[in-house]
Design a protein around this motif. Structure first.
Motif, PDB file in Angstrom:
ATOM      1  N   VAL A   1      -1.117   5.574  -3.112  1.00 41.18           N
ATOM      2  CA  VAL A   1      -0.293   4.881  -4.100  1.00 41.18           C
ATOM      3  C   VAL A   1      -0.348   5.624  -5.421  1.00 41.18           C
ATOM      4  CG1 VAL A   1      -0.532   2.585  -3.076  1.00 41.18           C
ATOM      5  CG2 VAL A   1      -2.237   3.366  -4.737  1.00 41.18           C
ATOM      6  N   GLU A   2       0.740   5.529  -6.186  1.00 43.15           N
ATOM      7  CA  GLU A   2       0.757   6.001  -7.571  1.00 43.15           C
ATOM      8  C   GLU A   2       0.976   4.777  -8.444  1.00 43.15           C
ATOM      9  OE1 GLU A   2       3.427   9.221  -8.294  1.00 43.15           O
ATOM     10  OE2 GLU A   2       2.262  10.619  -7.051  1.00 43.15           O
ATOM     11  N   VAL A   3       0.014   4.504  -9.329  1.00 41.82           N
ATOM     12  CA  VAL A   3      -0.005   3.226 -10.040  1.00 41.82           C
ATOM     13  C   VAL A   3      -0.387   3.393 -11.501  1.00 41.82           C
ATOM     14  CG1 VAL A   3      -0.568   1.879  -7.966  1.00 41.82           C
ATOM     15  CG2 VAL A   3      -2.424   2.847  -9.362  1.00 41.82           C
ATOM     16  N   SER A   4      -0.046   2.384 -12.260  1.00 37.90           N
ATOM     17  CA  SER A   4      -0.539   2.248 -13.631  1.00 37.90           C
ATOM     18  C   SER A   4      -1.722   1.282 -13.600  1.00 37.90           C
ATOM     19  CB  SER A   4       0.569   1.688 -14.528  1.00 37.90           C
ATOM     20  OG  SER A   4       0.071   1.407 -15.827  1.00 37.90           O
TER      21      SER A   4
ATOM     22  N   GLY B   1      -0.555  -1.635 -11.099  1.00 35.57           N
ATOM     23  CA  GLY B   1       0.844  -2.017 -11.110  1.00 35.57           C
ATOM     24  C   GLY B   1       1.737  -0.825 -10.844  1.00 35.57           C
ATOM     25  N   ASP B   2       2.886  -1.077 -10.202  1.00 34.49           N
ATOM     26  CA  ASP B   2       3.926  -0.061 -10.078  1.00 34.49           C
ATOM     27  C   ASP B   2       5.280  -0.754 -10.179  1.00 34.49           C
ATOM     28  OD1 ASP B   2       4.438  -1.207  -7.596  1.00 34.49           O
ATOM     29  OD2 ASP B   2       3.699   0.480  -6.424  1.00 34.49           O
ATOM     30  N   GLU B   3       6.340  -0.026  -9.867  1.00 32.55           N
ATOM     31  CA  GLU B   3       7.675  -0.601 -10.026  1.00 32.55           C
ATOM     32  C   GLU B   3       7.891  -1.834  -9.151  1.00 32.55           C
ATOM     33  OE1 GLU B   3       6.937   2.499  -9.352  1.00 32.55           O
ATOM     34  OE2 GLU B   3       7.946   3.882 -10.736  1.00 32.55           O
ATOM     35  N   SER B   4       7.131  -1.930  -8.061  1.00 35.31           N
ATOM     36  CA  SER B   4       7.336  -3.021  -7.103  1.00 35.31           C
ATOM     37  C   SER B   4       6.536  -4.274  -7.413  1.00 35.31           C
ATOM     38  CB  SER B   4       6.988  -2.545  -5.688  1.00 35.31           C
ATOM     39  OG  SER B   4       5.591  -2.373  -5.541  1.00 35.31           O
ATOM     40  N   GLY B   5       5.472  -4.154  -8.244  1.00 35.37           N
ATOM     41  CA  GLY B   5       4.662  -5.340  -8.530  1.00 35.37           C
ATOM     42  C   GLY B   5       3.248  -4.976  -8.932  1.00 35.37           C
TER      43      GLY B   5
ATOM     44  N   ILE C   1       3.970   5.269 -15.422  1.00 37.44           N
ATOM     45  CA  ILE C   1       4.495   4.540 -14.264  1.00 37.44           C
ATOM     46  C   ILE C   1       4.888   3.138 -14.725  1.00 37.44           C
ATOM     47  CG2 ILE C   1       3.950   3.569 -11.993  1.00 37.44           C
ATOM     48  CD1 ILE C   1       2.111   5.962 -11.564  1.00 37.44           C
ATOM     49  N   GLU C   2       6.167   2.856 -14.616  1.00 37.11           N
ATOM     50  CA  GLU C   2       6.660   1.544 -15.041  1.00 37.11           C
ATOM     51  C   GLU C   2       6.134   0.458 -14.108  1.00 37.11           C
ATOM     52  OE1 GLU C   2       8.412   0.815 -17.691  1.00 37.11           O
ATOM     53  OE2 GLU C   2       8.614   2.896 -18.361  1.00 37.11           O
ATOM     54  N   VAL C   3       5.757  -0.649 -14.698  1.00 40.32           N
ATOM     55  CA  VAL C   3       5.271  -1.791 -13.922  1.00 40.32           C
ATOM     56  C   VAL C   3       6.341  -2.868 -13.932  1.00 40.32           C
ATOM     57  CG1 VAL C   3       3.498  -3.578 -13.699  1.00 40.32           C
ATOM     58  CG2 VAL C   3       2.881  -1.285 -14.505  1.00 40.32           C
ATOM     59  N   GLY C   4       6.768  -3.279 -12.756  1.00 42.45           N
ATOM     60  CA  GLY C   4       7.795  -4.309 -12.664  1.00 42.45           C
ATOM     61  C   GLY C   4       7.387  -5.579 -13.388  1.00 42.45           C
TER      62      GLY C   4
END
Length: 427
Positions: free
Chosen positions: A181-184, A208-212, A262-265
């Motif tokens: 995974v690539e995450v914030s 967190g990532d773009e999906s949740g 990395i944007e977090v949804g």
């Protein structure tokens, strides 16, 4: 029959040392292999022809069932990740992952280091089959003959996309292994726990990532994991924690800093209560429903100063007689017609719905000489009203509970919703 009796029977039948058989049998049983299956495996290992003997038949992955003793299977290694487990008081490094062919995919555990890598096409002869969480799983051990094929096996695109284990957080499920995974790092704290080797320092928090978002534990603290940073994690595994998936980062995981944000949804998943409960647990979900009751154990409560559990009449189940710490909590039942869930509000959210502080609640209880008046006040304020709740849902044998992060009275227009409902029914 006790394990010792099983071992004695096996040793007598096979003509081998009882203690050696008992050790092997105990290893298998402690890894959740059923006793009968473990005994069959040992009969094969020590050469007892009564188990069928010969080379196991080749099977497509989709044909494998938990009833199969041993099989020969050819497939593509989708994922392969190392993990350390403990049985009989010692650590053992295993390789876990997923294997696929044209017909399906199956999880595997390799007890020997066969040098597996994602993308390899292999043939595993005499691979054991066991049941894990209701599904078949391959066991590759010392009795397994494993060979690498020069010609790659074609697998459906859905499986080919899984090679290497790249995934988004929203796609992860309890039991997933060797994921990337690539995450914030949304939240991160360093704490000390009582581990299997004594006091152990770990990192825990939220990725967190773009999906949740999902909680994580880093058992061998990596300096790259720090709040506000972005990281790529290879060879993580997913376990259940408080009813929801949790990303576990071990000493075998590779953690690399990512030089981009990395944007977090921001949006949570919105579900009907019944739908959410049927998932068996979900992190960061939004539910809308009516507060139909406030359960006992709400309002002014006392907690154990050692473990922070709620106590009754000065008694902690773990620490006995204690001087409790005063606190506020609400356990409200939320119902939307499709199901019901207990929503748990912490002290801050409870103060919001109560309309006062802990000191105010203590004063009200002293004046009434009854701490239940605090819960009664909360009932008057919230029961019968509709709320939009966001939090983390867990489901177990005791029911469905949602630890709330937000608890806001719904501003939805009832007339608009009723009209939409009628249009849906009439369609």
């Amino acid at each position: 029959m006790e394990l010792d009796d099983h071992a004695e029977d096996l040793a007598s039948d096979l003509g081998v040392d009882k203690e050696e058989v008992k050790s092997d049998l105990q290893n298998l049983v402690e890894y959740s292999v059923p006793v009968d299956e473990a005994k069959q495996s040992l009969r094969r290992k020590y050469g007892d022809g009564s188990s069928g003997g010969g080379t196991p038949s080749s099977k497509d992955i989709a044909e494998i069932t938990p009833e199969d003793g041993n099989v020969t299977v050819t497939g593509v290694v989708l994922t392969a990740g190392k993990r350390s487990i403990r049985y009989q008081g010692s650590d053992h490094v295993i390789v876990e992952g997923r294997l696929a062919d044209e017909t399906g995919a199956i999880d595997y555990t390799a007890w020997e280091d066969f040098g597996l890598s994602p993308g390899d096409t292999i043939t595993a002869g005499n691979a054991g089959v066991r049941e894990w969480d209701g599904e078949p799983e391959l066991n590759l051990g010392e009795s397994t003959s494993l060979s690498f094929q020069d010609e790659s096996l074609d697998v459906p695109d859905a499986y080919a996309d899984e090679i290497g284990g790249d995934a988004q957080l929203a796609d992860l499920q309890t039991g997933d292994r060797a994921v990337t995974v690539e995450v914030s790092v949304v939240e991160c704290e360093r704490r000390t726990i009582d581990g299997r080797d004594g006091e152990t320092e770990i990192l825990s928090g939220v990725f967190g990532d773009e999906s949740g978002r999902l909680p994580f534990t880093n058992w061998d603290p990596a300096p790259e994991i720090e709040e506000g940073g972005s990281v790529r994690i290879e060879n993580a595994y997913v376990q259940e924690f408080r009813g929801v998936p949790e990303v576990n980062v071990s000493e075998f995981s590779t953690v690399t800093a990512v030089d981009r944000e990395i944007e977090v949804g921001a949006d949570s998943t919105t579900m009907d209560v019944g739908e959410a409960v049927r998932t068996g647990g979900i992190y960061d979900v939004e539910l809308v429903g009516n507060a139909i009751a406030v359960r006992d154990g709400s309002g002014l409560i006392q907690r154990c100063p050692e473990c922070y559990r709620v106590i009754q009449k000065g008694q902690c189940r773990t620490h006995g007689d204690v001087d409790g710490i005063d606190d506020l909590r609400v356990k409200a039942i939320l119902d939307d017609g499709t199901g019901a869930v207990t929503v748990v509000l912490d002290d801050e959210l409870t103060q919001d719905v109560y309309g006062g502080t802990l000191e105010d609640a203590l004063e009200q209880a002293r004046e009434a000489m009854d701490q239940e008046v605090v819960a009664d006040t909360i009932r008057e304020r919230i029961v019968g009203r509709e709320y939009r709740v966001r939090g983390h849902l867990s489901v177990d044998e005791y029911g469905a509970n949602l630890d709330a992060e937000t608890f806001d009275e719904s501003d939805d227009d009832p007339e608009t919703r009723a009209t939409a409902f009628l249009e849906e029914v009439s369609a």
